[in-house]
Design a protein around this motif. Structure first.
Motif, short mmCIF file in Angstrom:
data_model
loop_
_atom_site.label_atom_id
_atom_site.label_comp_id
_atom_site.label_asym_id
_atom_site.label_seq_id
_atom_site.Cartn_x
_atom_site.Cartn_y
_atom_site.Cartn_z
N ALA A 299 0.82 -1.11 0.15
CA ALA A 299 -0.06 -0.09 -0.06
C ALA A 299 0.87 1.34 0.10
CB ALA A 299 -0.98 0.13 1.31
N LEU A 300 1.92 1.13 0.91
CA LEU A 300 2.91 2.49 0.75
C LEU A 300 3.48 2.66 -0.52
CD1 LEU A 300 3.83 4.75 2.73
CD2 LEU A 300 5.76 3.23 3.41
N GLY A 301 4.07 1.52 -0.93
CA GLY A 301 4.62 1.64 -2.23
C GLY A 301 3.75 2.38 -3.49
N PHE A 302 2.38 1.57 -3.33
CA PHE A 302 1.28 2.28 -4.43
C PHE A 302 1.11 3.79 -4.30
CE2 PHE A 302 -2.68 3.46 -5.66
CZ PHE A 302 -3.35 2.46 -6.63
N LEU A 303 0.88 4.06 -2.96
CA LEU A 303 0.67 5.59 -2.69
C LEU A 303 1.93 6.69 -3.17
CD1 LEU A 303 -1.94 7.11 -1.96
CD2 LEU A 303 -0.84 7.47 0.36
N THR A 304 3.05 5.93 -2.66
CA THR A 304 4.40 6.83 -3.00
C THR A 304 4.57 6.94 -4.51
OG1 THR A 304 5.06 5.69 -0.96
CG2 THR A 304 6.81 6.82 -2.58
N ALA A 305 4.33 6.09 -5.18
CA ALA A 305 4.32 6.17 -6.83
C ALA A 305 3.63 6.82 -7.43
CB ALA A 305 4.57 4.60 -7.25
N THR A 306 2.24 7.17 -6.78
CA THR A 306 1.18 7.61 -7.54
C THR A 306 0.53 9.07 -6.93
OG1 THR A 306 -0.65 6.34 -6.63
CG2 THR A 306 0.39 5.50 -8.51
N ALA A 434 7.51 -6.18 -1.50
CA ALA A 434 6.15 -5.55 -1.35
C ALA A 434 6.18 -3.83 -1.86
CB ALA A 434 5.54 -5.67 0.10
N THR A 435 7.13 -3.44 -1.59
CA THR A 435 7.17 -1.94 -1.80
C THR A 435 7.39 -1.82 -3.57
OG1 THR A 435 8.45 -1.48 0.35
CG2 THR A 435 8.59 0.07 -1.45
N PHE A 436 8.40 -2.75 -4.02
CA PHE A 436 8.44 -2.93 -5.58
C PHE A 436 7.13 -3.15 -6.15
CE2 PHE A 436 9.49 -4.99 -9.36
CZ PHE A 436 10.35 -4.19 -9.92
N VAL A 437 6.46 -4.22 -5.86
CA VAL A 437 5.41 -4.63 -6.44
C VAL A 437 4.11 -3.61 -6.49
CG1 VAL A 437 3.44 -6.44 -6.68
CG2 VAL A 437 5.89 -7.14 -6.41
N GLY A 438 4.08 -2.95 -5.08
CA GLY A 438 3.05 -2.09 -4.89
C GLY A 438 3.24 -0.81 -5.76
N ALA A 439 4.72 -0.11 -5.80
CA ALA A 439 4.96 0.95 -6.63
C ALA A 439 4.42 0.48 -8.22
CB ALA A 439 6.18 1.40 -6.55
N ALA A 440 4.95 -0.70 -8.51
CA ALA A 440 4.87 -0.95 -10.03
C ALA A 440 3.36 -1.22 -10.50
CB ALA A 440 5.61 -2.22 -10.31
N LEU A 441 2.78 -1.94 -9.83
CA LEU A 441 1.29 -2.17 -10.10
C LEU A 441 0.50 -0.70 -9.74
CD1 LEU A 441 0.64 -5.83 -8.52
CD2 LEU A 441 1.01 -5.07 -10.83
N GLY A 442 0.82 0.01 -8.85
CA GLY A 442 0.21 1.42 -8.68
C GLY A 442 0.25 2.31 -9.96
N GLY A 443 1.62 2.27 -10.25
CA GLY A 443 1.83 3.03 -11.54
C GLY A 443 0.97 2.57 -12.78
N LEU A 444 0.91 1.32 -12.78
CA LEU A 444 0.40 0.46 -14.11
C LEU A 444 -1.14 0.79 -14.21
CD1 LEU A 444 0.38 -1.25 -16.52
CD2 LEU A 444 0.40 -3.28 -14.91
N PHE A 445 -1.71 0.47 -12.84
CA PHE A 445 -3.42 0.59 -12.84
C PHE A 445 -3.69 2.09 -12.74
CE2 PHE A 445 -2.71 -3.84 -11.52
CZ PHE A 445 -3.89 -4.35 -12.23
N VAL A 446 -3.16 3.03 -12.24
CA VAL A 446 -3.44 4.51 -12.20
C VAL A 446 -3.31 4.90 -13.56
CG1 VAL A 446 -2.63 6.84 -11.54
CG2 VAL A 446 -2.96 4.97 -9.83
N GLU A 447 -2.31 4.61 -14.46
CA GLU A 447 -2.28 4.90 -15.66
C GLU A 447 -3.36 4.43 -16.66
OE1 GLU A 447 0.99 4.66 -19.57
OE2 GLU A 447 1.59 4.07 -17.57
N ASN A 448 -3.88 3.21 -16.18
CA ASN A 448 -4.68 2.76 -17.30
C ASN A 448 -6.41 2.84 -16.84
OD1 ASN A 448 -3.54 0.82 -19.64
ND2 ASN A 448 -2.31 0.54 -17.57
N TYR A 449 -6.38 3.08 -15.30
CA TYR A 449 -7.83 3.24 -14.90
C TYR A 449 -8.06 4.48 -14.26
CZ TYR A 449 -7.80 -1.69 -16.29
OH TYR A 449 -7.71 -3.09 -17.08
N LEU A 453 -10.33 4.73 -9.29
CA LEU A 453 -10.63 3.32 -9.55
C LEU A 453 -9.62 2.62 -9.32
CD1 LEU A 453 -12.41 3.21 -13.07
CD2 LEU A 453 -13.25 2.69 -10.85
N ALA A 454 -8.20 2.87 -9.36
CA ALA A 454 -6.94 2.01 -9.09
C ALA A 454 -6.97 2.03 -7.52
CB ALA A 454 -5.77 2.71 -9.48
N THR A 455 -7.35 2.97 -6.85
CA THR A 455 -7.23 2.78 -5.23
C THR A 455 -8.56 1.95 -4.74
OG1 THR A 455 -8.44 5.26 -5.44
CG2 THR A 455 -6.30 5.27 -4.91
N THR A 456 -9.58 2.14 -5.27
CA THR A 456 -10.94 1.41 -5.04
C THR A 456 -10.33 -0.01 -5.35
OG1 THR A 456 -12.28 2.88 -5.83
CG2 THR A 456 -13.08 0.68 -5.82
#
Length: 488
Positions: A299-306, A434-449, A453-456
């Motif tokens: 979760a932290l990686g997701f938010l930090t990246a986006t 976890a940090t790496f995957v969260g950041a990578a997937l966060g960027g991917l899903f925010v870019e596409n959706y 919606l990505a945070t949902t």
């Protein structure tokens, strides 16, 4: 080594020592709780099925690890205070060095011909290498020596940063990108060595306050993570690209030599028989700890990246963007020592992880905000959601190392640096992945959706992980109550 913990481990669960009275409860029930150690929510030992207290009863009964006392810090010896100081100082330096390049490196790398994807990979490769290397250092910490790994890790990181500063003299294009990758990989190897050794040293020096000291160390790491970009930006403005790396790299090298001089020697008795990593990973409590790490650090990686890009789109003032962006980190810094205290003093490890995962779920719904909650984001949704996420990450991540350590020792692992290293390597590797995957997937899903919606979707994933953790906690409680009723 056993004498070191004679008072705290004695005949308790974590030492894997048999119940001297021979009392046991239903072999089938104890088998169901294989891997449960003697921490906060351990209600039945894995080896013998002996009942141990509920979270609120810990102080009234004798358990394997004495809860941290209120004044443990004042009661520390000179050795303990020195170790605590070095661990906290090193945590600050390492995090400041890691984060200092964020504000200005992408701009400089773009000028040198690097693409956005390459820049993201240069920054993210650090976590990926730590994930791969940490278990190796954990396995061989007894061969290298914890102090040696700790000091060498800091010095390697510092020198790598200094070398990174002279990238400006490298030809642009593929040579620049390849050199940046190589330097970051070497830096990550040093970071993995330092991190693994730091966890092991905490376990050895503070057996009764593992989560508390871990929380204090994370508080200092959080401060370094926050101040690193600020210091890096100021030095970059004053003296150009190389200055932040030379100054902060030299500071970390100095910290390494200071650790070599002040950190007490870490001696241990080597055993001829050791359990392996795979046995550790088959323990239910260890698995739950890793689930909690993925929930929190992902979760932290997701938010930090986006988060920064999303805030920039709201046309807020620069100072407002900065303040809102650092709220998750500030909340984490404040919450980490409290989470460590509650885990040690109140024996609430798994309960904290369960609460943390639920808070993270709610935080993602608010910060988006989810279309089911609000139609438009506001300063308040960003602020409240980001702050809640920081609190949830602290509650979910801080108890994991102590729970994993107690689980391993409770299942018969030796109480020495080999076990500390194994657990440190697994936990450190999980944090990085976890940090790496969260950041990578966060960027991917925010870019596409889009962010909302990505945070949902992220809240849905967090909810699933929360259900797993809460379900495990309830399973422990129900089985313990059943065994208690049968024993009586």
């Amino acid at each position: 080594m056993e004498a070191h913990r004679s008072e705290s481990l004695g005949n308790g669960v974590d030492g894997g020592t048999a119940n001297p009275t021979g009392d046991s409860i239903m072999a089938e029930g104890s088998a169901d709780l294989e891997g449960v150690g003697a921490d906060a929510n351990s209600l039945v030992t894995a080896e013998h099925g002996t009942l141990i207290p509920h979270e609120g009863e810990a102080e009234a009964n004798s358990i394997s690890r004495t809860p941290a006392t209120t004044h443990w810090l004042r009661a520390l010896s000179w050795r303990g205070r020195t170790v605590l100081l070095i661990v906290c100082l090193a945590g600050y330096c390492e995090s400041a060095v890691y984060s200092c390049l964020a504000p200005f490196f992408p701009l400089e790398a773009t000028k040198r011909g690097a693409t956005d994807t390459q820049i993201a990979l240069i920054i993210g490769i650090f976590q990926l290498v730590v994930f791969l290397v940490s278990p190796v250092f954990g396995k061989y910490v007894t061969h290298f020596g914890a102090k040696f790994l700790f000091v060498c890790g800091l010095i390697v990181c510092g020198y790598s940063m200094c070398v990174f500063g002279i990238l400006q003299y490298c030809p642009p294009g593929s040579s620049y990108v390849a050199s940046a990758f190589a330097i970051r990989i070497v830096e990550a190897v040093g970071g993995a060595a330092y991190l693994t050794a730091a966890f092991a040293i905490i376990a050895r020096e503070f057996p009764e306050q593992v989560s508390t000291v871990f929380g204090l160390g994370e508080m200092m790491s959080g401060l370094g993570y926050l101040s690193g970009p600020l210091v890096g930006s100021l030095l970059y403005q004053l003296a150009g690209f190389k200055m932040p790396f030379l100054v902060l790299g030299a500071l970390e090298i100095l910290c390494g030599f200071l650790a070599w001089y002040l950190l007490p020697s870490q001696t241990d008795i080597l055993s001829s028989e050791y359990a392996g990593t795979w046995k550790l990973l088959r323990m239910p409590r260890m698995i739950i700890s890793l689930v909690s790490i993925f929930s929190a650090l992902g979760a932290l990686g997701f938010l930090t990246a986006t988060f920064a890009d999303q805030l920039d789109k709201q046309h807020l003032a620069t100072y407002a963007i900065a303040l809102i962006f650092i709220l998750p980190s500030l909340a984490y810094i404040v919450s980490a020592p409290l989470a460590g205290y509650l885990s040690d003093k109140k024996n609430m490890g798994v309960s904290l992880m369960a609460v943390g995962s639920l808070i993270i779920t709610g935080a993602f719904i608010v910060v988006g905000p989810s279309p089911f909650v609000a139609s438009q984001p506001t300063v308040w949704t960003y602020s409240v959601g980001g702050g809640l996420l920081g609190v949830g990450v602290a509650l979910g991540a801080i108890p994991c190392f102590d729970i994993g350590l107690k689980t391993a020792i409770g299942r018969g692992f030796s109480d020495d640096y080999h076990t500390y290293g194994l657990v440190s390597g697994v936990i450190g590797s999980a944090i990085a992945l976890a940090t790496f995957v969260g950041a990578a997937l966060g960027g991917l899903f925010v870019e596409n959706y889009g962010f909302a919606l990505a945070t949902t979707g992220a809240s849905g994933v967090s909810l699933v992980l929360a259900v797993i953790i809460v379900g495990f906690l309830l399973y422990e409680r129900i089985l313990a109550a059943r065994l208690s009723h049968t024993a009586n």
